[in-house]
Design a protein around this motif. Sequence first.
Motif, PDB file in Angstrom:
ATOM      1  N   GLU A  17     -24.925   9.960  31.397  1.00  0.00           N
ATOM      2  CA  GLU A  17     -25.437   8.693  30.879  1.00  0.00           C
ATOM      3  C   GLU A  17     -26.839   8.852  30.309  1.00  0.00           C
ATOM      4  N   LYS A  18     -27.693   9.607  30.995  1.00  0.00           N
ATOM      5  CA  LYS A  18     -29.069   9.801  30.521  1.00  0.00           C
ATOM      6  C   LYS A  18     -29.104  10.622  29.236  1.00  0.00           C
ATOM      7  N   VAL A  19     -28.286  11.644  29.144  1.00  0.00           N
ATOM      8  CA  VAL A  19     -28.255  12.475  27.934  1.00  0.00           C
ATOM      9  C   VAL A  19     -27.711  11.661  26.755  1.00  0.00           C
ATOM     10  N   ALA A  20     -26.641  10.889  26.998  1.00  0.00           N
ATOM     11  CA  ALA A  20     -26.078  10.062  25.932  1.00  0.00           C
ATOM     12  C   ALA A  20     -27.057   8.981  25.501  1.00  0.00           C
ATOM     13  N   GLY A  21     -27.768   8.378  26.446  1.00  0.00           N
ATOM     14  CA  GLY A  21     -28.770   7.371  26.111  1.00  0.00           C
ATOM     15  C   GLY A  21     -29.907   7.952  25.299  1.00  0.00           C
ATOM     16  N   TYR A  22     -30.337   9.160  25.667  1.00  0.00           N
ATOM     17  CA  TYR A  22     -31.407   9.829  24.917  1.00  0.00           C
ATOM     18  C   TYR A  22     -30.963  10.141  23.495  1.00  0.00           C
ATOM     19  N   ALA A  23     -29.732  10.588  23.332  1.00  0.00           N
ATOM     20  CA  ALA A  23     -29.215  10.897  21.992  1.00  0.00           C
ATOM     21  C   ALA A  23     -29.034   9.629  21.165  1.00  0.00           C
ATOM     22  N   ARG A  24     -28.548   8.559  21.789  1.00  0.00           N
ATOM     23  CA  ARG A  24     -28.325   7.313  21.059  1.00  0.00           C
ATOM     24  C   ARG A  24     -29.635   6.675  20.604  1.00  0.00           C
ATOM     25  N   ARG A  54     -39.957   8.636  12.108  1.00  0.00           N
ATOM     26  CA  ARG A  54     -40.373   9.366  13.324  1.00  0.00           C
ATOM     27  C   ARG A  54     -39.596   8.920  14.546  1.00  0.00           C
ATOM     28  N   PHE A  55     -38.849   7.824  14.432  1.00  0.00           N
ATOM     29  CA  PHE A  55     -38.009   7.359  15.524  1.00  0.00           C
ATOM     30  C   PHE A  55     -36.530   7.630  15.255  1.00  0.00           C
ATOM     31  N   GLY A  56     -36.219   8.463  14.271  1.00  0.00           N
ATOM     32  CA  GLY A  56     -34.841   8.824  13.963  1.00  0.00           C
ATOM     33  C   GLY A  56     -34.116   7.812  13.105  1.00  0.00           C
ATOM     34  N   MET A  57     -34.848   6.958  12.397  1.00  0.00           N
ATOM     35  CA  MET A  57     -34.234   5.906  11.588  1.00  0.00           C
ATOM     36  C   MET A  57     -34.631   6.085  10.134  1.00  0.00           C
ATOM     37  N   HIS A 147     -35.102   0.845  22.176  1.00  0.00           N
ATOM     38  CA  HIS A 147     -34.878   2.226  22.616  1.00  0.00           C
ATOM     39  C   HIS A 147     -34.821   2.300  24.131  1.00  0.00           C
ATOM     40  N   ASP A 148     -35.711   1.573  24.815  1.00  0.00           N
ATOM     41  CA  ASP A 148     -35.698   1.576  26.278  1.00  0.00           C
ATOM     42  C   ASP A 148     -34.405   0.977  26.820  1.00  0.00           C
ATOM     43  N   GLN A 149     -33.915  -0.091  26.178  1.00  0.00           N
ATOM     44  CA  GLN A 149     -32.643  -0.682  26.608  1.00  0.00           C
ATOM     45  C   GLN A 149     -31.489   0.289  26.410  1.00  0.00           C
ATOM     46  N   ILE A 150     -31.484   0.976  25.274  1.00  0.00           N
ATOM     47  CA  ILE A 150     -30.403   1.909  24.961  1.00  0.00           C
ATOM     48  C   ILE A 150     -30.433   3.090  25.921  1.00  0.00           C
ATOM     49  N   GLN A 151     -31.633   3.569  26.258  1.00  0.00           N
ATOM     50  CA  GLN A 151     -31.776   4.705  27.175  1.00  0.00           C
ATOM     51  C   GLN A 151     -31.158   4.398  28.535  1.00  0.00           C
ATOM     52  N   ASP A 152     -31.283   3.139  28.983  1.00  0.00           N
ATOM     53  CA  ASP A 152     -30.802   2.763  30.311  1.00  0.00           C
ATOM     54  C   ASP A 152     -29.401   2.165  30.311  1.00  0.00           C
ATOM     55  N   THR A 153     -28.691   2.216  29.178  1.00  0.00           N
ATOM     56  CA  THR A 153     -27.351   1.661  29.100  1.00  0.00           C
ATOM     57  C   THR A 153     -26.369   2.510  29.897  1.00  0.00           C
ATOM     58  N   LYS A 154     -25.565   1.844  30.693  1.00  0.00           N
ATOM     59  CA  LYS A 154     -24.543   2.530  31.480  1.00  0.00           C
ATOM     60  C   LYS A 154     -23.342   2.855  30.604  1.00  0.00           C
ATOM     61  N   MET A 155     -22.466   3.723  31.119  1.00  0.00           N
ATOM     62  CA  MET A 155     -21.261   4.112  30.380  1.00  0.00           C
ATOM     63  C   MET A 155     -20.039   3.979  31.269  1.00  0.00           C
TER      64      MET A 155
END
Length: 184
Positions: A17-24, A54-57, A147-155
């Motif tokens: 979940e943490k790796v996927a959140g970081y990538a997303r 610089r934020f991947g967008m 980004h913080d919300q996406i990082q902590d999103t569950k799967m």
Amino acid sequence: MGLEEALPSGVLLTTVEKVAGYARKGSLWPATFGLACCAIEMMAVGGARYDLARFGMEVFRASPRQADLMIVAGRVSQKMAPVLRQVYDQMPGPKWVLAMGVCASSGGMFNNYAIVQGVDHVVPVDIYLPGCPPRPEMLIDAILKLHDQIQDTKMGANRKAEIMALESAALAAPSTLEMKGLLR
């Protein structure tokens, strides 16, 4: 002595979940949906001065099938609401929505029959950004909060349990008619 000291160097412990959140969070592709004056500020964020890359967008996508973030910038008319919903439905999941400006958030000063009083009547909104129009710095701050919300999103099953808990909490919340505030 903790577990970190017992492991050889170069070993990293984390969850999927943490790796996927970081990538997303590092690869959001926004869809262009500028409807009014807030769109000028949104375009400024993509320029060299604020450098959203610089934020991947790097690129604002013209096709909803390539985007996972919709920034609704400006007022939404009743005629534009079905188009907005269609673009949202065409975006692949997971997808996020940012309501930019007071007109997108609550209808703004346009309290009439032609303007939707908040884009959350059309699509679910993750972040509300106030202002008329909000500054580019405010948009960058809202994106970082997203980004913080996406990082902590569950799967998976954890996400389903989280959604059920959020829905039950929303159903148990008191109605707005029972709330006491400055306007009552």
